[in-house]
Motif scaffolding. Sequence first.
Motif, PDB file in Angstrom:
ATOM      1  N   TYR A 147      -6.796  -5.139   8.244  1.00 38.74           N
ATOM      2  CA  TYR A 147      -7.028  -3.901   7.546  1.00 38.74           C
ATOM      3  C   TYR A 147      -6.379  -2.193   7.663  1.00 38.74           C
ATOM      4  CZ  TYR A 147     -10.903  -7.004   5.827  1.00 38.74           C
ATOM      5  OH  TYR A 147     -11.734  -7.821   4.787  1.00 38.74           O
ATOM      6  N   LEU A 148      -6.393  -2.322   9.155  1.00 32.03           N
ATOM      7  CA  LEU A 148      -6.153  -1.336   9.890  1.00 32.03           C
ATOM      8  C   LEU A 148      -5.643  -1.004  10.790  1.00 32.03           C
ATOM      9  CD1 LEU A 148     -10.031   0.804  10.304  1.00 32.03           C
ATOM     10  CD2 LEU A 148      -8.052   1.359   8.456  1.00 32.03           C
ATOM     11  N   CYS A 149      -4.505  -1.969  11.967  1.00 29.08           N
ATOM     12  CA  CYS A 149      -3.790  -1.699  12.596  1.00 29.08           C
ATOM     13  C   CYS A 149      -2.644  -2.209  12.628  1.00 29.08           C
ATOM     14  CB  CYS A 149      -3.714  -3.561  13.845  1.00 29.08           C
ATOM     15  SG  CYS A 149      -3.274  -3.295  14.835  1.00 29.08           S
ATOM     16  N   PRO A 150      -1.708  -0.888  12.972  1.00 29.01           N
ATOM     17  CA  PRO A 150      -0.727  -0.531  12.689  1.00 29.01           C
ATOM     18  C   PRO A 150       0.638  -1.696  13.206  1.00 29.01           C
ATOM     19  CG  PRO A 150      -1.380   1.414  13.891  1.00 29.01           C
ATOM     20  CD  PRO A 150      -2.525   0.564  13.564  1.00 29.01           C
ATOM     21  N   MET A 151      -0.183  -2.150  14.610  1.00 28.06           N
ATOM     22  CA  MET A 151       0.592  -2.733  14.999  1.00 28.06           C
ATOM     23  C   MET A 151       1.313  -4.213  14.686  1.00 28.06           C
ATOM     24  SD  MET A 151       2.300  -3.348  18.243  1.00 28.06           S
ATOM     25  CE  MET A 151       2.547  -3.931  19.924  1.00 28.06           C
ATOM     26  N   GLY A 152      -0.180  -5.000  14.742  1.00 26.38           N
ATOM     27  CA  GLY A 152      -0.446  -5.620  13.711  1.00 26.38           C
ATOM     28  C   GLY A 152       0.775  -5.807  12.394  1.00 26.38           C
ATOM     29  N   ALA A 153       0.495  -4.781  12.064  1.00 26.91           N
ATOM     30  CA  ALA A 153       2.101  -4.325  10.379  1.00 26.91           C
ATOM     31  C   ALA A 153       2.966  -4.451  10.934  1.00 26.91           C
ATOM     32  CB  ALA A 153       1.548  -3.186   9.668  1.00 26.91           C
ATOM     33  N   ALA A 154       2.977  -3.600  12.053  1.00 27.39           N
ATOM     34  CA  ALA A 154       4.826  -3.610  12.846  1.00 27.39           C
ATOM     35  C   ALA A 154       5.734  -5.185  13.129  1.00 27.39           C
ATOM     36  CB  ALA A 154       4.943  -2.656  13.781  1.00 27.39           C
ATOM     37  N   LEU A 155       4.621  -6.080  13.922  1.00 29.93           N
ATOM     38  CA  LEU A 155       4.841  -7.710  14.100  1.00 29.93           C
ATOM     39  C   LEU A 155       5.129  -8.347  12.504  1.00 29.93           C
ATOM     40  CD1 LEU A 155       2.687  -7.292  17.038  1.00 29.93           C
ATOM     41  CD2 LEU A 155       5.422  -7.380  16.677  1.00 29.93           C
ATOM     42  N   ALA A 156       4.087  -8.054  11.759  1.00 25.58           N
ATOM     43  CA  ALA A 156       3.717  -8.773  10.433  1.00 25.58           C
ATOM     44  C   ALA A 156       5.517  -9.136   9.549  1.00 25.58           C
ATOM     45  CB  ALA A 156       2.357  -8.748   9.645  1.00 25.58           C
ATOM     46  N   CYS A 204     -12.011 -19.936   7.924  1.00 23.26           N
ATOM     47  CA  CYS A 204     -10.859 -18.763   8.512  1.00 23.26           C
ATOM     48  C   CYS A 204     -11.582 -17.979   9.064  1.00 23.26           C
ATOM     49  CB  CYS A 204      -9.242 -19.149   7.487  1.00 23.26           C
ATOM     50  SG  CYS A 204      -8.596 -18.270   8.328  1.00 23.26           S
ATOM     51  N   PRO A 205     -11.288 -17.396  10.076  1.00 23.04           N
ATOM     52  CA  PRO A 205     -11.896 -16.124  10.902  1.00 23.04           C
ATOM     53  C   PRO A 205     -11.641 -14.898  10.001  1.00 23.04           C
ATOM     54  CG  PRO A 205     -10.980 -17.246  12.451  1.00 23.04           C
ATOM     55  CD  PRO A 205     -10.711 -18.394  11.545  1.00 23.04           C
ATOM     56  N   VAL A 206     -10.141 -14.901   9.652  1.00 20.26           N
ATOM     57  CA  VAL A 206      -9.251 -13.804   9.237  1.00 20.26           C
ATOM     58  C   VAL A 206      -9.551 -13.607   7.734  1.00 20.26           C
ATOM     59  CG1 VAL A 206      -8.731 -12.944  11.692  1.00 20.26           C
ATOM     60  CG2 VAL A 206      -7.419 -14.572  10.538  1.00 20.26           C
ATOM     61  N   GLN A 207      -9.591 -14.860   7.057  1.00 19.10           N
ATOM     62  CA  GLN A 207      -9.214 -15.416   5.803  1.00 19.10           C
ATOM     63  C   GLN A 207      -7.441 -15.062   5.534  1.00 19.10           C
ATOM     64  OE1 GLN A 207     -12.748 -12.084   4.480  1.00 19.10           O
ATOM     65  NE2 GLN A 207     -11.518 -13.535   2.488  1.00 19.10           N
ATOM     66  N   ALA A 208      -7.091 -16.024   6.173  1.00 17.06           N
ATOM     67  CA  ALA A 208      -5.679 -15.783   6.923  1.00 17.06           C
ATOM     68  C   ALA A 208      -5.030 -16.921   5.502  1.00 17.06           C
ATOM     69  CB  ALA A 208      -4.907 -15.715   7.792  1.00 17.06           C
ATOM     70  N   ASN A 238       1.489 -13.228   7.448  1.00 10.26           N
ATOM     71  CA  ASN A 238       1.536 -12.094   7.805  1.00 10.26           C
ATOM     72  C   ASN A 238      -0.283 -11.293   8.467  1.00 10.26           C
ATOM     73  OD1 ASN A 238       4.266 -11.677   7.298  1.00 10.26           O
ATOM     74  ND2 ASN A 238       3.074 -10.966   5.309  1.00 10.26           N
ATOM     75  N   GLU A 239      -0.549 -12.830   8.187  1.00  8.81           N
ATOM     76  CA  GLU A 239      -2.225 -12.762   8.255  1.00  8.81           C
ATOM     77  C   GLU A 239      -2.255 -13.474   9.786  1.00  8.81           C
ATOM     78  OE1 GLU A 239      -1.805  -8.857   6.292  1.00  8.81           O
ATOM     79  OE2 GLU A 239      -3.716 -10.092   7.336  1.00  8.81           O
ATOM     80  N   CYS A 240      -2.127 -14.670   9.347  1.00 12.63           N
ATOM     81  CA  CYS A 240      -2.540 -15.916  10.639  1.00 12.63           C
ATOM     82  C   CYS A 240      -2.334 -14.754  12.317  1.00 12.63           C
ATOM     83  CB  CYS A 240      -1.678 -16.917  10.559  1.00 12.63           C
ATOM     84  SG  CYS A 240      -2.566 -17.938  11.697  1.00 12.63           S
ATOM     85  N   ILE A 241      -3.862 -15.360  13.069  1.00 14.07           N
ATOM     86  CA  ILE A 241      -3.374 -14.985  14.238  1.00 14.07           C
ATOM     87  C   ILE A 241      -3.681 -15.864  15.321  1.00 14.07           C
ATOM     88  CG2 ILE A 241      -4.837 -12.846  13.976  1.00 14.07           C
ATOM     89  CD1 ILE A 241      -7.520 -14.467  14.965  1.00 14.07           C
ATOM     90  N   VAL A 273     -10.124  -8.692  -2.728  1.00  9.87           N
ATOM     91  CA  VAL A 273     -10.395  -7.554  -1.810  1.00  9.87           C
ATOM     92  C   VAL A 273      -9.647  -7.407  -0.795  1.00  9.87           C
ATOM     93  CG1 VAL A 273     -12.747  -6.391  -0.815  1.00  9.87           C
ATOM     94  CG2 VAL A 273     -12.098  -6.995  -3.173  1.00  9.87           C
ATOM     95  N   ASN A 274      -9.338  -8.579  -0.069  1.00 17.15           N
ATOM     96  CA  ASN A 274      -8.774  -8.859   1.315  1.00 17.15           C
ATOM     97  C   ASN A 274      -8.035  -8.477   1.279  1.00 17.15           C
ATOM     98  OD1 ASN A 274      -9.491 -10.297   4.069  1.00 17.15           O
ATOM     99  ND2 ASN A 274      -7.698 -11.494   2.973  1.00 17.15           N
ATOM    100  N   THR A 275      -6.977  -8.759   0.358  1.00 18.32           N
ATOM    101  CA  THR A 275      -5.876  -9.280   0.141  1.00 18.32           C
ATOM    102  C   THR A 275      -5.419  -7.712  -0.178  1.00 18.32           C
ATOM    103  OG1 THR A 275      -5.755 -11.439  -1.202  1.00 18.32           O
ATOM    104  CG2 THR A 275      -3.625 -10.000  -1.416  1.00 18.32           C
ATOM    105  N   ARG A 276      -5.904  -6.676  -0.312  1.00 21.72           N
ATOM    106  CA  ARG A 276      -5.517  -5.604  -1.029  1.00 21.72           C
ATOM    107  C   ARG A 276      -5.778  -4.151   0.182  1.00 21.72           C
ATOM    108  NH1 ARG A 276      -6.763  -7.974  -5.523  1.00 21.72           N
ATOM    109  NH2 ARG A 276      -5.592  -7.789  -7.197  1.00 21.72           N
ATOM    110  N   LEU A 277      -6.695  -4.888   1.632  1.00 20.53           N
ATOM    111  CA  LEU A 277      -7.311  -3.728   1.916  1.00 20.53           C
ATOM    112  C   LEU A 277      -7.190  -4.536   3.445  1.00 20.53           C
ATOM    113  CD1 LEU A 277     -11.452  -4.648   2.259  1.00 20.53           C
ATOM    114  CD2 LEU A 277      -9.867  -2.346   1.745  1.00 20.53           C
ATOM    115  N   ALA A 278      -6.020  -5.345   2.938  1.00 23.65           N
ATOM    116  CA  ALA A 278      -5.178  -6.103   4.637  1.00 23.65           C
ATOM    117  C   ALA A 278      -4.010  -4.761   4.158  1.00 23.65           C
ATOM    118  CB  ALA A 278      -4.699  -7.344   4.380  1.00 23.65           C
ATOM    119  N   GLY A 279      -3.496  -4.689   2.608  1.00 18.91           N
ATOM    120  CA  GLY A 279      -2.624  -3.731   2.312  1.00 18.91           C
ATOM    121  C   GLY A 279      -1.931  -2.388   3.644  1.00 18.91           C
TER     122      GLY A 279
END
Length: 785
Positions: A667-676, A704-708, A718-721, A597-603
């Motif tokens: 799950y929602l940040c377009p800025m994070g997606a642009a950098l990823a 892992c706090p963000v399940q990366a 792409n998900e690691c902070i 579920v986390n992987t799909r929501l991250a998209g």
Amino acid sequence: MRLVSQISALASRCSFRFHLALWLSACLMALPIGATAQSQDGAKYQAYQFGQSGTALGGGPRLGAFLQKIEPAQIFPGADRIGPAEGKPTVARAYAKDTLLGYVYLTTDIVNTRGYSSKPIDTLIGLSLDGEIVGAKLVEHHEPIVLIGIPEAKVEAFIQGYVGKNYIKEPPRPGAPPPVDIISGATVTLMVIGDSITRSLMAVARDYGIGRSGAAQAAPVEQRAIDMDKADTESWDALLASGAVSQLHVSIADVNQAFEKTGRADAIAKPESGEPDETFIDLYAALVSVPSIGRSLLGDVEYRYLTERLAPGQSAILVAGDGRYSFKGSGYVRGGVFDRIEVVQEEHSFHFTDLDHQRLADLMAAGAPRLREIALFTVPSDAVFDPISPWRLQLTVQRVLNVKEKAFTTLNLNYTLPDSYTKVSAAPASSQADAAGTAQQAALEQAQAELEAAPALWKQMWAAKTVQIVIISIALLTLIAVFFFQDLLTKHEVFYKRFRTVFLLFTLFWIGWYAQAQLSVVNVLTFTTALRTDFSWEYFLMDPIVFILWIATAMSLIFWNRGAFCGWLCPFGALQELTNNLAKRLRVPQIKVSHGVNTRLAGLKYIIFLILFGISLYELGLAEKFAEIEPFKTAIILKFIRDWPFVIFAVVLLLAGLFIERFYCRYLCPMGAALAIPAKLRIFDWLRRYKTCGNPCQLCAVECPVQAINPEGDINPNECIQCLNCQMLYHHEKRCPHLIQKNAKLRRHKAPPPDAGLPGETIVSRKPTVRPRATTESQAVSSNP
């Protein structure tokens, strides 16, 4: 074309990573060069190629398109018609019937200044024949900070602060603050607007001779000079009565009323305490370089010393004050400038410095009161000052609002040297009008030259934020040290956790709420749009802190993917993590989302970014409005002071983050997606892993706090902070299963001690036995049978 084909052929033989990196590098290098070449070929007055909502496009001026949508009186009060756009620089003449009243022009037709969006900020200006701004109106802009969030009425109020200003009679000083307080969160936009108004006005006035005709047609005025032969002394009352000493009395009620006129609610809410008729300040001024006035107030000895110091033609002014407010203040002690008082004469003005100052104990005129502050100032040698012409002493009154902010208002003490201290000079009176016109023209040309010679606006902003630049540079160097020495730091779990908390607090409070340097997907969309249109670094240099963070973030993608920004430098991300940490301390239950579920929501965030990017290709302004999916402006820039729908949206996201750490980031940040998206281009992999990570050990993946971390043990870049939580576990000898097993094996296979025997053998102490030496008596006894 040949170069492009060679690049493509080379890239086709390389890996995907190299191909994409090469393409991006070619774009970044080629486009700015072309833009620079284009700007160098521009004419003296450069028109813009942008325009929406029906405004004119093309190489010509855009004034006519806006004049069709506005009534004459809206931009030029008293005008009943406005003529067509004409001339160069382009203006339109404003008429009342057949009488010419002045000119109307568009700032962006005159000067090449743009906002942070890299698009022009179009402002119509109405300019009278004597140089006064009679109307100003914002007609089009594409500034993201103003589109939604800051009411456009506040921007209009800022622009209206220029109405009534006459920069022909009182030319602005380069770097001087605008006449209206800057709105928090829109500093760059408003500084650009103010700069464009000032520069365009000077250009129009110079080329159309505005303000000169009135001076040339003025009636001849009698030429006068100081009567140096008049040296008799007078009493204090006589000096006051004649106007040789000018007085400004300000009561508590007067100063409170002055702040009320500013319209600042925060300043009005903190009135001066005391009775309304109590004296706030009694301010006096006199021109003591005039012999009679100087001898009366200073005495013969002090006046003689003064005349010995003065250069030929130099003047001296005495300023005295009494009451609760000091005209000196304390700023001159640190900076050497008496910033509370300023001498203003027509278009010229100057401040006194500590080098011009001499403190006096009392006044020598008969009947003079004892005053708290008395100062003798010599007019600076480089100042333009005519002792015969009227001038005013402008007193700046400040009111402290909070630790960081003050409000200001000004009060004027007017001074005109009485005719009894002057005499008619031999100069022909008929030349006075021509001399005034020539002097005014020279002053206008000098002011224009000063504005043109002044540093670019972005350079002024960088100079004004030197301290902030140093602070953010130190913070970035500290973060680089954290990443480079992460193995050493993460071995000390308690220290590292406390350090990270302190850094996140710095990010939230200083970078976010103080410096307002929250990076946004709007910056990404603006940058990509500028690459496709007319890229120029100057637009992005307007905000130095944001620019430095952008450069640091772009460079960090090569080393640490998006984690440097998302995990450490994003104020809203810091707010989410800090609030989640607090929720954990309060035992708020945490929701663990399954890996699938986390992987799909991250998209979702990638879909959001691609939608915004597609809209920006159609219209950037529309994309900026849809970018309100980001709560950054509400929570960070405007500090939740906004319309309730935006506040509720931001609060809901923060509440979700109490149960799912960094819910919005994941799950929602377009800025994070642009950098990823360019994360695959990273060259280095700094996070260390064991072969057993993921098989069978799942500790890092679970914590892992963000399940990366995938169940297989690999880290998803792409998900690691880059929070380095997994690295603390990597070095934790009591929690990491790999280290626990390794240490156990070492203990089992540890070599036996040197005195260990065979299994089952009982070992008696192998220490050597020392037999005591027999004494003579014991030997005798032992020898006796």
